[in-house]
Design a protein around this motif. Sequence first.
Motif, mmCIF file in Angstrom:
data_model
loop_
_atom_site.group_PDB
_atom_site.id
_atom_site.type_symbol
_atom_site.label_atom_id
_atom_site.label_comp_id
_atom_site.label_asym_id
_atom_site.label_seq_id
_atom_site.Cartn_x
_atom_site.Cartn_y
_atom_site.Cartn_z
ATOM 1 N N VAL A 279 1.023 -1.279 0.013
ATOM 2 C CA VAL A 279 -0.022 -0.024 0.063
ATOM 3 C C VAL A 279 0.974 1.283 -0.053
ATOM 4 O O VAL A 279 2.016 1.179 0.084
ATOM 5 C CB VAL A 279 -0.970 0.040 1.207
ATOM 6 N N ASP A 280 0.329 2.520 -0.321
ATOM 7 C CA ASP A 280 1.122 3.679 -0.313
ATOM 8 C C ASP A 280 1.876 3.865 0.978
ATOM 9 O O ASP A 280 1.349 3.671 2.305
ATOM 10 C CB ASP A 280 0.207 4.653 -0.432
ATOM 11 N N LYS A 281 3.225 4.381 0.805
ATOM 12 C CA LYS A 281 3.996 4.359 1.839
ATOM 13 C C LYS A 281 3.699 5.485 2.870
ATOM 14 O O LYS A 281 4.304 5.428 4.027
ATOM 15 C CB LYS A 281 5.626 4.890 1.298
ATOM 16 N N THR A 282 2.595 6.271 2.530
ATOM 17 C CA THR A 282 2.498 7.491 3.545
ATOM 18 C C THR A 282 1.693 6.843 4.715
ATOM 19 O O THR A 282 1.464 7.286 5.676
ATOM 20 C CB THR A 282 1.605 8.313 2.907
ATOM 21 N N TRP A 283 1.345 5.440 4.784
ATOM 22 C CA TRP A 283 0.742 4.720 5.823
ATOM 23 C C TRP A 283 1.855 4.820 6.969
ATOM 24 O O TRP A 283 1.425 4.678 8.207
ATOM 25 C CB TRP A 283 0.245 3.410 5.350
ATOM 26 N N ILE A 284 2.939 4.630 6.500
ATOM 27 C CA ILE A 284 4.176 4.355 7.772
ATOM 28 C C ILE A 284 4.178 5.365 8.812
ATOM 29 O O ILE A 284 4.172 6.644 8.223
ATOM 30 C CB ILE A 284 5.419 3.952 7.383
ATOM 31 N N GLY A 285 3.702 5.181 10.020
ATOM 32 C CA GLY A 285 3.693 6.325 11.284
ATOM 33 C C GLY A 285 2.235 6.718 11.410
ATOM 34 O O GLY A 285 2.021 7.611 12.379
ATOM 35 N N THR A 286 1.553 6.245 10.546
ATOM 36 C CA THR A 286 -0.035 6.908 10.751
ATOM 37 C C THR A 286 -0.592 5.940 11.998
ATOM 38 O O THR A 286 -0.457 4.695 12.227
ATOM 39 C CB THR A 286 -0.838 6.390 9.608
ATOM 40 N N ASP A 287 -1.385 6.752 12.706
ATOM 41 C CA ASP A 287 -2.276 5.979 13.667
ATOM 42 C C ASP A 287 -3.499 5.725 13.127
ATOM 43 O O ASP A 287 -4.556 6.186 12.685
ATOM 44 C CB ASP A 287 -2.518 6.880 14.959
ATOM 45 N N ALA A 288 -3.409 4.464 12.728
ATOM 46 C CA ALA A 288 -4.597 3.760 11.965
ATOM 47 C C ALA A 288 -5.994 3.834 12.978
ATOM 48 O O ALA A 288 -7.016 4.171 12.081
ATOM 49 C CB ALA A 288 -4.203 2.288 11.327
ATOM 50 N N ARG A 289 -5.868 3.509 14.036
ATOM 51 C CA ARG A 289 -6.843 3.492 14.766
ATOM 52 C C ARG A 289 -7.906 4.904 14.581
ATOM 53 O O ARG A 289 -9.043 4.805 14.521
ATOM 54 C CB ARG A 289 -6.909 2.763 16.133
ATOM 55 N N ALA A 290 -6.986 5.909 15.030
ATOM 56 C CA ALA A 290 -7.659 7.184 15.006
ATOM 57 C C ALA A 290 -8.070 7.661 13.741
ATOM 58 O O ALA A 290 -9.334 7.986 13.393
ATOM 59 C CB ALA A 290 -6.413 8.308 15.402
ATOM 60 N N LEU A 291 -7.456 7.286 12.744
ATOM 61 C CA LEU A 291 -7.805 7.595 11.125
ATOM 62 C C LEU A 291 -9.167 6.954 10.934
ATOM 63 O O LEU A 291 -10.128 7.545 10.482
ATOM 64 C CB LEU A 291 -6.642 7.202 10.137
ATOM 65 N N PHE A 292 -9.152 5.639 11.133
ATOM 66 C CA PHE A 292 -10.424 4.846 10.733
ATOM 67 C C PHE A 292 -11.591 5.419 11.545
ATOM 68 O O PHE A 292 -12.818 5.516 11.221
ATOM 69 C CB PHE A 292 -10.288 3.335 10.828
ATOM 70 N N SER A 293 -11.379 5.550 12.939
ATOM 71 C CA SER A 293 -12.436 5.774 13.753
ATOM 72 C C SER A 293 -12.852 7.213 13.487
ATOM 73 O O SER A 293 -14.380 7.460 13.562
ATOM 74 C CB SER A 293 -11.964 5.852 15.200
ATOM 75 N N GLU A 294 -12.158 8.148 13.032
ATOM 76 C CA GLU A 294 -12.619 9.363 12.802
ATOM 77 C C GLU A 294 -13.443 9.329 11.667
ATOM 78 O O GLU A 294 -14.435 9.870 11.368
ATOM 79 C CB GLU A 294 -11.364 10.397 12.511
ATOM 80 N N ARG A 295 -13.020 8.592 10.419
ATOM 81 C CA ARG A 295 -13.694 8.485 9.224
ATOM 82 C C ARG A 295 -15.006 7.845 9.597
ATOM 83 O O ARG A 295 -15.960 8.181 8.583
ATOM 84 C CB ARG A 295 -12.844 7.716 8.331
ATOM 85 N N LEU A 296 -15.205 7.032 10.554
ATOM 86 C CA LEU A 296 -16.416 6.086 10.530
ATOM 87 C C LEU A 296 -17.178 6.898 11.825
ATOM 88 O O LEU A 296 -17.913 6.487 12.599
ATOM 89 C CB LEU A 296 -16.178 4.925 11.146
ATOM 90 N N GLY A 297 -17.160 8.377 11.797
ATOM 91 C CA GLY A 297 -17.853 9.183 12.581
ATOM 92 C C GLY A 297 -17.807 8.944 14.362
ATOM 93 O O GLY A 297 -18.508 8.916 14.985
ATOM 94 N N GLY A 298 -16.467 8.381 14.543
ATOM 95 C CA GLY A 298 -16.081 8.115 15.974
ATOM 96 C C GLY A 298 -16.322 6.557 16.551
ATOM 97 O O GLY A 298 -16.539 6.359 17.759
#
Length: 262
Positions: free
Chosen positions: A80-99
């Motif tokens: 997948v895109d290298k910009t994922w490295i270092g990302t807090d995936a839980r925060a990103l997805f939770s935010e996108r899913l309205g919390g």
Amino acid sequence: MQIFGVDIGGSGIKGAPVDLDKGDVSQKRFKVLTPHPATLDGVADGVKQVVRRFGWSGPVGLTFPGVVTAKSTIRSAANVDKTWIGTDARALFSERLGGLPVTVVNDADAAGVAEMRFGAGKGRTGTVILLTFGTGIGSALFSDGVLVPNTEFGHLELGGTDAEQRASSKAKEEAGLSWEQWANRVRRYLTHVEMLFSPNLIIVGGGISRDSDKFFHFLDGIQAEIVPAQLHNDAGIVGAAMCAARTDPFVKFSVTHGKAHG
Ligand code: BGC
């Protein structure tokens, strides 16, 4: 109990509510194509489409095709895109899913947990290794039913290169290999894995596990028992939901749960 499971793969993002008692999806899964490049925004949107499709408003378990730390930071992104490295995936997805509360785990680890509980690894002790052959090669290592997370055996070196470059099912497609030609590569790879870990059981997973009758007979000379996965393409979805539920004895490893800012 039902939890929503989402499996983010190199080709598709698929999900469905999972019945955790049965270890199966409780509705037909829905899939969108993984965007290319698989950026944070594109993948998060795909996940949202899948979850929204079911009008889901409870906890969500997600897989990711890379190393996911216990605090849900992404540490690798081979397919997948290298910009994922270092990302807090839980925060990103939770935010996108309205919390919604979200849990993120490595895709092969999720599949492994599901196979150990409901599929080909059920009741098996000793050293068990699940290997998923898809866009990459994913691995899940169990010692007496306890997962050692983020093992990344797909990146062992084989013939001077990353094993997944030679022996994944994508490599089979791209090089136009016959089943026998590809299975010879897989046999070399499994011989190497066996030399390092001496597993009692190797579970072959990923979509290709449906075709085990086409290539298992070429996998001779390996001491370990080799069996196809039983949950096939649903293993990641079921395992992700199990990890989010945290009630299962196979989910003993450390993983962070919760909302974006919770
Ligand atoms: C990644 C693993 C992943 C596997 C299967 C590999 O390239 O490094 O984390 O489990 O692909 O998606």
